[in-house]
Motif scaffolding. Structure first.
Motif, PDB file in Angstrom:
ATOM      1  N   ALA A  15       0.422  -1.540  -0.535  1.00 55.35           N
ATOM      2  CA  ALA A  15       0.157   0.311  -0.106  1.00 55.35           C
ATOM      3  C   ALA A  15       1.097   1.010   0.245  1.00 55.35           C
ATOM      4  O   ALA A  15       0.875   2.173  -0.559  1.00 55.35           O
ATOM      5  CB  ALA A  15      -1.328  -0.164   1.567  1.00 55.35           C
ATOM      6  N   THR A  29      -1.070  -4.425  -1.815  1.00 53.54           N
ATOM      7  CA  THR A  29      -2.763  -4.212  -2.541  1.00 53.54           C
ATOM      8  C   THR A  29      -2.786  -5.448  -3.593  1.00 53.54           C
ATOM      9  O   THR A  29      -2.405  -5.916  -3.917  1.00 53.54           O
ATOM     10  CB  THR A  29      -2.319  -2.687  -2.995  1.00 53.54           C
ATOM     11  N   ARG A  55       3.438  -9.828   2.128  1.00 49.23           N
ATOM     12  CA  ARG A  55       3.455  -9.438   0.827  1.00 49.23           C
ATOM     13  C   ARG A  55       3.607 -10.748  -0.036  1.00 49.23           C
ATOM     14  O   ARG A  55       3.408 -10.422  -0.682  1.00 49.23           O
ATOM     15  CB  ARG A  55       4.133  -8.348   0.841  1.00 49.23           C
TER      16      ARG A  55
END
Length: 189
Positions: A15, A29, A55
């Motif tokens: 992000a 994201t 992530r």
């Protein structure tokens, strides 16, 4: 000797970009995950490994679901630990100290962080554990560079010349052995 395909995929964009993300557990994201799932299509992988940080893990889980393979989580594929700099923008770090780190990350590790040689040792152990089946590893930029150092013989300073943006796929043909070696088959942004 028969080689095998090893694909190294950098996780989807977090992000907040522009941070020194080592051990900081930032989530990717939705767009970053989707871009990675797209990169992994049609690779013909039989094995999927991901770093334990969100992530990579979340990206890997999405790829596993799309590809119909099981994911293995392996913390040895984590990014370099940036110590006191971890999670901070590079612009907030003393530029002289950061420059010395980029020039020689083994002699000038981040304060409280990890040396380049420690990252290389972790990645070497992770590579030694990979079977000779087509494999995708969802990992971090530093771990990809460490793998290129180990498998292709690039010197640490040469590795900075590789642009490894979020979602980049580095495909290798690996020849196993006591000292495995590889050839870069492609780098796909």
């Amino acid at each position: 000797m028969t080689g095998f395909a090893l694909h190294l995929l950098r996780h989807g964009a977090p992000a907040t970009t522009g941070l020194l993300l080592g051990r900081t557990d930032a989530a990717p994201t939705a767009g970053g995950i989707a871009a990675c799932v797209s990169q992994a299509e049609d690779l013909g992988i039989e094995r999927l490994i991901a770093s334990d940080l969100r992530r990579c893990r979340l990206t890997g889980e999405a790829i596993a679901a799309a590809a119909g393979v099981t994911i293995t989580i392996d913390s040895r594929w984590r990014e370099l630990d940036f110590g006191d700099w971890d999670g901070k923008p590079g612009s907030t770090v003393d530029p002289d100290r950061l420059g010395r780190f980029w020039a020689d990350p083994d002699a000038n590790p981040p304060p409280g962080g990890e040396r380049w040689s420690d990252l290389v040792a972790r990645v070497e152990a992770a590579l030694d554990a990979i079977s000779t089946r087509p494999t995708l590893v969802v990992t971090h930029g530093g771990a990809i560079r460490a793998a290129l150092h180990l498998l292709c013989g690039f010197e640490q300073r040469q590795l900075w010349s590789f642009d490894l943006p979020y979602g980049v796929l580095v495909s290798l043909n690996v020849w196993p052995g006591k000292r495995p070696s590889a050839q870069i088959a492609g780098i796909y942004p």
